[in-house]
Design a protein around this motif. Structure first.
Motif, short mmCIF file in Angstrom:
data_model
loop_
_atom_site.label_atom_id
_atom_site.label_comp_id
_atom_site.label_asym_id
_atom_site.label_seq_id
_atom_site.Cartn_x
_atom_site.Cartn_y
_atom_site.Cartn_z
N ILE A 229 0.95 -1.23 0.25
CA ILE A 229 0.03 -0.07 0.18
C ILE A 229 0.81 1.43 0.02
N LYS A 230 2.04 1.04 -0.09
CA LYS A 230 3.11 2.29 -0.10
C LYS A 230 2.62 3.36 -1.19
N PRO A 231 2.46 3.02 -2.38
CA PRO A 231 1.87 3.91 -3.19
C PRO A 231 0.53 4.87 -2.89
N ALA A 232 -0.24 4.21 -2.28
CA ALA A 232 -1.52 4.91 -2.03
C ALA A 232 -1.14 5.80 -0.83
N LEU A 233 -0.21 5.46 0.00
CA LEU A 233 0.00 6.16 1.28
C LEU A 233 0.68 7.53 0.92
N ILE A 234 1.84 7.17 -0.10
CA ILE A 234 2.17 8.51 -0.53
C ILE A 234 1.55 9.43 -1.12
N LYS A 235 0.66 8.72 -2.22
CA LYS A 235 -0.40 9.73 -2.61
C LYS A 235 -1.16 10.54 -2.15
N MET A 236 -1.66 9.84 -0.82
CA MET A 236 -2.70 10.57 0.01
C MET A 236 -2.00 11.47 0.83
N MET A 237 -0.80 11.30 1.34
CA MET A 237 0.00 12.05 2.05
C MET A 237 0.36 13.38 1.59
N LYS A 238 0.72 13.38 -0.03
CA LYS A 238 1.19 14.34 -0.67
C LYS A 238 -0.05 15.29 -1.03
N LYS A 239 -1.37 14.59 -1.11
CA LYS A 239 -2.28 15.21 -1.67
C LYS A 239 -3.36 15.98 -0.48
N TYR A 240 -3.04 15.36 0.80
CA TYR A 240 -4.06 16.05 1.86
C TYR A 240 -2.77 16.07 3.04
N SER A 338 -4.68 0.14 -7.38
CA SER A 338 -5.61 1.27 -7.76
C SER A 338 -6.90 1.21 -6.76
N GLU A 339 -7.59 0.32 -6.58
CA GLU A 339 -8.81 0.30 -5.61
C GLU A 339 -8.19 0.71 -4.10
N TRP A 340 -6.84 0.55 -3.70
CA TRP A 340 -6.46 0.95 -2.37
C TRP A 340 -6.49 2.31 -2.30
N GLU A 341 -6.09 3.05 -3.41
CA GLU A 341 -5.97 4.43 -3.69
C GLU A 341 -7.30 5.04 -3.50
N GLN A 342 -8.27 4.55 -4.49
CA GLN A 342 -9.68 5.04 -4.41
C GLN A 342 -10.52 4.97 -3.21
N SER A 343 -10.30 3.83 -2.45
CA SER A 343 -10.93 3.48 -1.42
C SER A 343 -10.46 4.33 -0.26
N LEU A 344 -9.14 4.38 -0.38
CA LEU A 344 -8.52 5.00 0.87
C LEU A 344 -8.86 6.65 0.65
N GLU A 345 -8.93 7.21 -0.37
CA GLU A 345 -9.13 8.51 -0.61
C GLU A 345 -10.82 8.83 0.01
N LYS A 346 -11.52 7.97 -0.45
CA LYS A 346 -12.98 7.99 0.07
C LYS A 346 -13.13 8.00 1.18
N LEU A 347 -12.35 7.17 2.15
CA LEU A 347 -12.52 7.15 3.77
C LEU A 347 -12.04 8.44 4.15
N ILE A 348 -10.79 8.99 3.48
CA ILE A 348 -10.52 10.28 3.94
C ILE A 348 -11.27 11.37 3.73
N THR A 349 -11.92 11.42 2.80
CA THR A 349 -12.56 12.60 2.36
C THR A 349 -14.18 12.68 2.92
N ASP A 350 -14.67 11.60 2.89
CA ASP A 350 -16.13 11.47 3.16
C ASP A 350 -16.28 10.81 4.54
N GLN A 351 -16.30 11.72 5.60
CA GLN A 351 -16.49 11.41 6.97
C GLN A 351 -17.77 10.80 7.29
N GLU A 352 -18.78 10.93 6.69
CA GLU A 352 -20.14 10.37 6.94
C GLU A 352 -20.07 8.69 6.54
N TYR A 353 -19.54 8.79 5.46
CA TYR A 353 -19.28 7.28 5.05
C TYR A 353 -18.28 6.82 5.74
#
Length: 721
Positions: A229-240, A338-353
């Motif tokens: 999951i390292k690529p997804a972590l790097i992308k999320m921490m860079k973006k947010y 790809s799914e790790w990146e998409q799902s992780l981003e949704k969990l980060i950005t969608d508090q209600e979800y």
């Protein structure tokens, strides 16, 4: 001791004084349990794992689970196991135990006693074909790897010796069926204490502005999972910029994440009671797993622990996660980067979800994945595999006709697959050795009976009260071998207590080996009683042809201290015999000869296996008993080819016939008995007739011919019968 000292030093060094103190207390408790010989329970779990997390889930939690399911369960460490433990439990669960000489001997002997043996394993560390896929093991030295592989192979040997296996996941179940016939899935669940701590943490859970992603590593072998999951972590921490990463346990920080060092929190491995607070401090729980057979076998612990504190979990879509998590409902599953990146981003950005996922997981886990709520399935499985167990309660294990009958019944029951125990009410808890194997003995007043018995059998009036009061007994029986009221003289209170046992109005069932007892129980007390005939071992009492020349040897058998054996009358009879023509032998299991007895040869407390020789060495048996349930001596004498002069009573008339296989004399008529003995001395034709018919009578009573009748005595009555 060196091993214990090393473990203590490592605990102090790595985990601190608090953890050391707690583990020391637990160790003392476990050692106390291991040495405690005064509890009869259902299941003993033998722990072969030194790692705290696995043994907590598979040993401590299963102890709690099985107790909640009504099975009294204890635990010990495998290096404290002794053979004596066999008689204190109905079944045994070996958790991650490598084979040792004591474990091998223990399992063999336990199986001989019809105990059920389970093997519990929560990882594929039972074959090198699985462990060779663990990349971390390649970093070991040659000696370290050899030691590890040896442990794997030794665990497989223990597994193969067991009857059944218990495991955590479907993939493990599939693989383990290559080694044992049946495997039951008992998923890892949280303990009551885990739930208690988690609820307390929830009540104090604080809100924070940042989004904290957490990865909690159980061991260093999980480093490859982080790479996934390292690529997804790097992308999320860079973006947010509000995203932080918390790493807990034995984990190496990938160099690519060093750029976010100011937003990375690294915490050491903590005691499990501190873990809920750490998990509650994160918003998203990461559970990545490489797609391998080894990882597919891993359990869903991370999801359960996070759910208890309402933290959402995102996991790889393999193994137990795939089985247990409802995707996008109470967790999130990912198949690729790809799914790790998409799902992780949704969990980060969608508090209600994110909160909905966490709440759904909590509501499901808190009612299903706790020891108490999940206890029925594993308890039902264990119960279904335990052999039917029977306890015989004896006033004493000293040799006697009644004890010998019970030991013979025990031999048949064990042969038929029953787990049999003797509970002794005197001070002796020494196991009995018989030709039918070891008979396990427990001392009644030194034991606490927390375990369950299918059947418990009283064997004398004085044992009935114990059987009635003993808890956790499904079927209670009274094996009646005599009318014990008449064991004592008039005026003795024992007569009242004995008589009361035949008037019992509880659910106790009556069984007997005497037609006479069956009849008086029905006539005097209106009690229905199951009956099976008594038998004889013809190999124990082999035929020996007599010459009946010279001095004839007359045998008297019985305890001189028991008035109902009426031994005095037998000696009054032999007083009248010509000592130039007769030699007097006396066999007694208890009482000594009285001063006025005339005895040429006295045999006292003869071992049962040598009693046949005593009969073979005599020509005529005199038996004068007033009261017998089933009188063995005449039958034993007939089997060896000897002659019998007997006073008829309720305990012998079901098989003796006057002038057919023996001669009767009128009880109390000394002259009549003397006359019958002289008649046998002088009438060869009569002797031959009695010997022939007596032998046929004995053959008809051979144990193997009546074994089904004996087993039927102890058969459980079906509800519809």
């Amino acid at each position: 001791m060196k091993r214990i000292t090393k473990k203590a030093i490592n605990t102090l060094k790595n985990e601190g004084i608090a953890s050391f103190t707690k583990k020391s207390i637990n160790y003392v408790k476990l050692r106390t349990i291991a040495k405690d010989k005064f509890i009869f329970g259902d299941i003993l779990i033998i722990n072969g794992c030194t790692l705290p997390h696995p043994q907590r889930y598979r040993v401590d939690h299963q102890v709690e689970q099985l107790r909640a399911g009504g099975l009294y369960t204890d635990r010990i460490n495998y290096d404290t196991l002794t053979l004596e433990k066999i008689k204190y439990y109905r079944g045994f669960i070996f958790y991650r135990c490598p084979i040792t000489p004591i474990i091998e001997e223990f399992i063999k002997k336990a199986k001989e006693e019809n105990k059920t043996i389970f093997y519990d394993i929560d990882d594929l560390v039972i074959d090198k074909k699985y462990t060779n896929t663990i990349k971390y093991l390649d970093s070991m030295t040659k000696d370290e790897r050899a030691l590890y592989d040896d442990g794997v192979e030794r665990m497989q040997k223990t597994l193969k010796m067991c009857d059944y296996a218990i495991t955590t996941t479907e993939r493990l179940q599939k693989e383990l069926t290559n080694y044992v016939e049946e495997v039951y899935i008992n998923r890892n669940v949280a303990s009551e204490r885990m739930a208690e701590i988690s609820l307390e943490v929830l009540r104090n859970k604080e809100k924070h502005d940042d989004i904290i992603i957490g990865y909690l590593s159980g061991s260093i072998t999980h480093n490859p999972d982080v790479e996934l999951i390292k690529p997804a972590l790097i992308k999320m921490m860079k973006k947010y910029n509000n995203v932080k990463l918390k790493l807990v346990g034995e984990i190496e920080l990938p160099i690519e994440l060093e750029q976010f060092r100011d937003r990375i929190i690294i915490e050491p491995f903590v005691d499990w009671e501190e873990l809920p607070a750490i998990i509650a401090s994160i918003d998203i729980n990461l559970a990545p797993l490489e797609d391998s057979i080894f990882n597919e076998a891993k359990s869903e612990n991370k999801w359960v622990e996070a759910a208890l504190v309402k933290t959402a979990t995102i996991a790889s879509n393999i193994g137990a996660f795939k089985t247990m998590i409802n995707n996008n409902i109470d967790g999130v599953l990912c198949n690729n980067a790809s799914e790790w990146e998409q799902s992780l981003e949704k969990l980060i950005t969608d508090q209600e979800y994110r909160e909905e996922i966490a709440n759904n997981a909590y509501n499901r886990v808190i009612k299903n994945n706790i020891t108490t709520y999940s206890s029925h399935g594993i308890s039902k499985f264990i119960r279904s595999k335990l052999k039917r167990n029977i306890a015989f309660v004896l006033p004493t294990t000293n040799i006697s006709g009644g004890v010998n009958v019970i030991i013979r019944h025990i031999g048949m029951l064990k042969k038929a697959g029953y787990d049999v125990t003797v509970i002794n009410m005197d001070n002796n808890n020494t196991d009995l050795e018989s030709k039918w194997g070891i008979v396990r003995v427990l001392k009644s007043h030194k034991m606490k009976f927390y375990g369950h018995f299918n059947t418990m059998v009283a064997s004398l009036w004085a044992t009935v009260d114990f059987v009635k009061k003993c808890p956790n007994v499904k079927n209670k029986m009274h094996l009646v071998q005599n009318y014990e009221t008449d064991f004592a003289d008039f005026g003795k209170y024992m007569r009242i207590e004995a008589n009361a046992t035949y008037s019992d109005d509880t659910n106790i069932k009556y069984i007997t080996i005497s037609k006479w007892c069956k009849e008086w129980l029905k006539d005097k007390f209106e009690k229905e009683c199951k009956y099976a005939p008594n038998g004889i071992d013809l190999k124990q009492f082999e035929f020996k042809k007599r010459t009946f020349t010279g001095k004839l040897k007359v045998l008297i058998e019985g305890n001189s201290d028991d008035y109902y054996k009426n031994v005095d009358e037998s000696f009054k009879i032999v007083e009248k015999l010509d000592k130039e023509k007769y030699e007097i032998h006396f066999l007694s299991y208890q009482g000594e000869p009285k001063k006025w007895y005339y005895v040429d040869k006295f045999m006292h407390k003869v071992p049962y296996e040598k009693v046949g020789q005593v009969y073979q060495d005599a020509d005529i048996l005199i038996k004068s008993s007033i009261l017998e349930s089933f009188s063995y001596p005449p039958l034993e004498m007939m089997a060896t080819g000897g002659l019998v002069v007997v006073a008829p009573n309720g305990g012998n008339i079901e098989y003796i016939k006057d002038k057919d296989n023996c001669l009767f004399y009128e009880p109390g008529n000394i002259e009549d008995a003397v006359e019958k003995i002289e008649q046998l001395r002088n009438d060869k034709k009569l002797r031959e007739k009695l010997i022939k018919n007596g032998l046929e009578t004995a053959k008809g009573r051979e144990w193997k011919k009546i074994e089904k009748d004996i087993l039927n005595l102890y058969k459980e009555k079906k509800d519809n019968e």
